[in-house]
Design an enzyme around this catalytic site. Structure first.
Site, PDB file in Angstrom:
ATOM      1  N   GLU A 113     -28.027 -12.493 -33.064  1.00 60.12           N
ATOM      2  CA  GLU A 113     -26.587 -12.727 -33.231  1.00 60.12           C
ATOM      3  C   GLU A 113     -25.929 -13.010 -31.883  1.00 60.12           C
ATOM      4  O   GLU A 113     -25.849 -12.121 -31.044  1.00 60.12           O
ATOM      5  CB  GLU A 113     -25.914 -11.489 -33.830  1.00 60.12           C
ATOM      6  CG  GLU A 113     -26.349 -11.142 -35.239  1.00 60.12           C
ATOM      7  CD  GLU A 113     -26.097  -9.659 -35.546  1.00 60.12           C
ATOM      8  OE1 GLU A 113     -24.933  -9.260 -35.679  1.00 60.12           O
ATOM      9  OE2 GLU A 113     -27.065  -8.901 -35.640  1.00 60.12           O
TER      10      GLU A 113
ATOM     11  N   HIS B  18     -25.171 -14.631 -38.658  1.00 64.56           N
ATOM     12  CA  HIS B  18     -26.090 -13.513 -38.923  1.00 64.56           C
ATOM     13  C   HIS B  18     -27.346 -14.029 -39.643  1.00 64.56           C
ATOM     14  O   HIS B  18     -27.584 -13.727 -40.809  1.00 64.56           O
ATOM     15  CB  HIS B  18     -25.374 -12.457 -39.760  1.00 64.56           C
ATOM     16  CG  HIS B  18     -26.009 -11.110 -39.695  1.00 64.56           C
ATOM     17  ND1 HIS B  18     -27.169 -10.797 -40.364  1.00 64.56           N
ATOM     18  CD2 HIS B  18     -25.647  -9.984 -39.047  1.00 64.56           C
ATOM     19  CE1 HIS B  18     -27.474  -9.531 -40.123  1.00 64.56           C
ATOM     20  NE2 HIS B  18     -26.574  -9.018 -39.330  1.00 64.56           N
TER      21      HIS B  18
END
Ligand SMILES: *[C@@H]1O[C@H](CO)[C@@H](O)[C@H](O)[C@H]1NC(C)=O
Ligand SMILES: *[C@@H]1O[C@H](CO)[C@@H](O)[C@H](O)[C@H]1NC(C)=O
Ligand SMILES: *[C@@H]1O[C@H](CO)[C@@H](O)[C@H](O)[C@H]1NC(C)=O
Ligand SMILES: *[C@@H]1O[C@H](CO)[C@@H](O)[C@H](O)[C@H]1NC(C)=O
Ligand SMILES: *[C@@H]1O[C@H](CO)[C@@H](O)[C@H](O)[C@H]1NC(C)=O
Ligand SMILES: *[C@@H]1O[C@H](CO)[C@@H](O)[C@H](O)[C@H]1NC(C)=O
Ligand SMILES: *[C@@H]1O[C@H](CO)[C@@H](O)[C@H](O)[C@H]1NC(C)=O
Ligand SMILES: *[C@@H]1O[C@H](CO)[C@@H](O)[C@H](O)[C@H]1NC(C)=O
Ligand SMILES: *[C@@H]1O[C@H](CO)[C@@H](O)[C@H](O)[C@H]1NC(C)=O
Ligand SMILES: *[C@@H]1O[C@H](CO)[C@@H](O)[C@H](O)[C@H]1NC(C)=O
Ligand SMILES: *[C@@H]1O[C@H](CO)[C@@H](O)[C@H](O)[C@H]1NC(C)=O
Length: 407
Positions: free
Chosen positions: A356, A195
């Protein structure tokens, strides 16, 4: 079963341990609690908290190092900061959102920690998800670091023990990510990601502190997962028609290119302008493919000229344009304009972009997608694996503009 697990897990670690060399002052950790690894043209810092990347230094077209990811100045501050936005960590055991914080496996219903929207859903594995915990550093060499985490049965409501290993390795201009997770005692959902929040200018572009001028290309993403007002998938897969706001596949486009289009309001949830969108990666027509052969995403900034090509075997790609940033998150000492007080040393709305690599989000609640083998893992199954390479280069046009004739 245990013997098989031990063999699988030990292999990469043994290889690493053999090439281990003392780094820095012998403990491998600097005064800010960070672990440095480096290779030609690339240098990075990692911390045990969330197995997170905290700094990533890449030289731009001017030969200046830019720190292109968000993070904090020291490892101890990650636990202190009240607005933890998953900075550079590994969300787990199940990344992204879980509808109604429930799922069913073999007829049994499980309830997990409902940590978002006042208890309506789960985000990134709950309030004690994997990126809120200190991982163990199990190996650290000059160019790689491996973290591990044991996630016990019942934690955040998830069934079964899971042990995970995450290895980050740098080779010239490349950051390699290898994540694995072993489900030891019960079938359980597993989906991981990295992330990382990017600003390829290191917030040092004098004309903008934002990432809206970054150019994004998602060549395989002609479709996306439809979500409701709180970003929960409703099962539908939508087309990203050519020239629509979600079209990043037919040609590269600046992230901010369509922000004034009325379609953009609500595109990332109720009243939200921008992107927080799970794009699908459609490579099936290519037959058996080598994921290392072509990137699923390319992001570049015209100012720094820094370009990152993302290679992965994962089949979805979430893009978040940082609409939730509001100027309260502090920049690191290595970022921003040092002697210009006209601009606050904080992250503005749309100041960054999160990318992501992951699987189709909340697939555990959409059985008709038929992705259970990439979302549910039990003892006896092959381990969960995520592989990605972030490959850096200097965008040719920007390089030429900065240094006509090349260099
Ligand atoms: C060396 O390691 C120790 C122990 O973690 C740390 O406190 C210290 O700051 C490190 N020194 C340098 C110069 O990085
Ligand atoms: C750690 O970093 C934070 C944020 O930059 C800062 O407020 C704090 O003083 C630092 N703490 C230490 C021990 O350096
Ligand atoms: C996690 O690591 C940070 C930085 O090294 C440290 O300050 C903190 O106390 C640790 N937390 C736990 C729960 O061990
Ligand atoms: C939502 O979860 C609760 C348990 O927390 C369950 O009773 C309810 O049936 C679920 N609703 C839906 C629509 O899945
Ligand atoms: C899901 O949402 C999309 C757009 O938001 C809509 O087009 C679609 O009909 C919805 N699907 C279902 C099953 O409700
Ligand atoms: C989005 O931006 C691109 C590039 O500027 C443009 O070609 C396209 O027409 C825009 N689409 C919409 C819906 O505004
Ligand atoms: C940045 O983006 C805006 C809006 O898309 C555009 O008007 C401007 O020309 C861009 N600037 C650069 C330097 O690309
Ligand atoms: C969305 O914006 C409208 C108009 O400003 C407001 O009335 C509404 O409460 C907002 N909804 C949410 C969920 O924030
Ligand atoms: C800014 O965002 C943070 C994190 O979401 C939140 O905690 C804070 O209340 C917000 N501040 C303002 C002024 O909106
Ligand atoms: C900022 O200004 C100080 C004092 O004038 C100077 O020493 C320093 O090098 C400057 N830093 C940068 C990054 O320009
Ligand atoms: C950049 O410059 C090189 C060498 O002068 C030239 O071959 C190349 O075509 C230029 N590329 C672009 C995109 O301008």
């Amino acid at each position: 079963m245990l013997a098989r697990f031990a063999t699988l897990a030990a292999l990469p670690l043994l290889a690493l341990a053999q090439s281990s060399e003392p780094v820095g002052n012998g403990t491998g950790v600097d005064e800010n609690g960070k672990y440095e690894i480096s290779s030609e043209g690339i240098r990075a810092h990692f911390i045990p908290y969330g197995a997170s990347i905290s700094n990533l230094f890449i030289k731009d077209v001017h030969g200046e190092e830019r720190d292109v990811v968000l993070g904090f100045d020291n490892a101890s501050y990650y636990e202190v900061d009240k607005q933890h936005p998953h900075l550079g960590g590994v969300p787990g055991r199940y990344a992204n959102r879980i509808m109604n914080s429930t799922f069913e496996i073999d007829g049994e219903v499980f309830e997990v920690d409902a940590n978002e929207h006042g208890g309506l859903n789960t985000l990134h594995g709950g309030k004690n998800g994997w990126d809120w915990r200190n991982w163990t550093v199990v190996a650290h060499t000059a160019d790689s670091i491996t973290f591990s985490l044991m996630d016990p049965d019942g934690e955040m409501g998830f069934p079964g023990d899971v042990i995970s290993y995450v290895t980050y390795t740098l080779t010239p201009y490349d950051w390699h990510i290898y994540m694995s997770a072993f489900s030891l005692t019960h079938k359980t959902p597993i989906m991981l990601s990295s992330h990382t929040y990017w600003n390829l200018d290191g917030f040092q572009n004098p004309s903008t502190p934002l990432a809206l001028n970054h150019t994004l290309h998602l060549p395989y993403s002609g479709q996306r997962i439809a979500t409701d007002g709180i970003l929960i998938p409703n099962g539908t897969v939508l087309p990203n028609q050519k020239h629509s706001i979600n079209d990043f596949w037919s040609s590269p486009k600046q992230i901010g290119a369509n922000f004034t289009n009325p379609d953009m309001l609500g595109n990332c949830g109720t009243n939200c302008t921008g992107y927080d969108t799970c794009y699908l990666v459609n490579r099936a027509q290519n037959g058996p493919y080598d994921w290392r052969a072509a990137p699923v995403a390319t992001l570049s900034s015209p100012w720094s000229g820094i370009q990152v090509d993302v290679y992965t075997e994962q089949e979805a790609f979430q893009v978040y344009s940082c609409g939730g940033q509001n100027g309260t998150l502090t920049l690191k000492e290595t970022q921003g304009l040092f002697n210009d007080t006209s601009r606050p040393r904080t992250v503005q709305q749309n100041g960054c972009v999160v990318m992501e690599v992951e699987d189709w989000i909340d697939a555990i609640n959409q059985p008709e997608w038929q992705r259970e083998k990439r979302n549910i893992y039990g003892p006896g199954d092959a381990p969960y694996v995520l592989e990605a390479t972030y490959s850096f280069s200097l965008n040719q046009e920007a390089k030429n503009a900065s240094c006509p004739g090349g260099y």
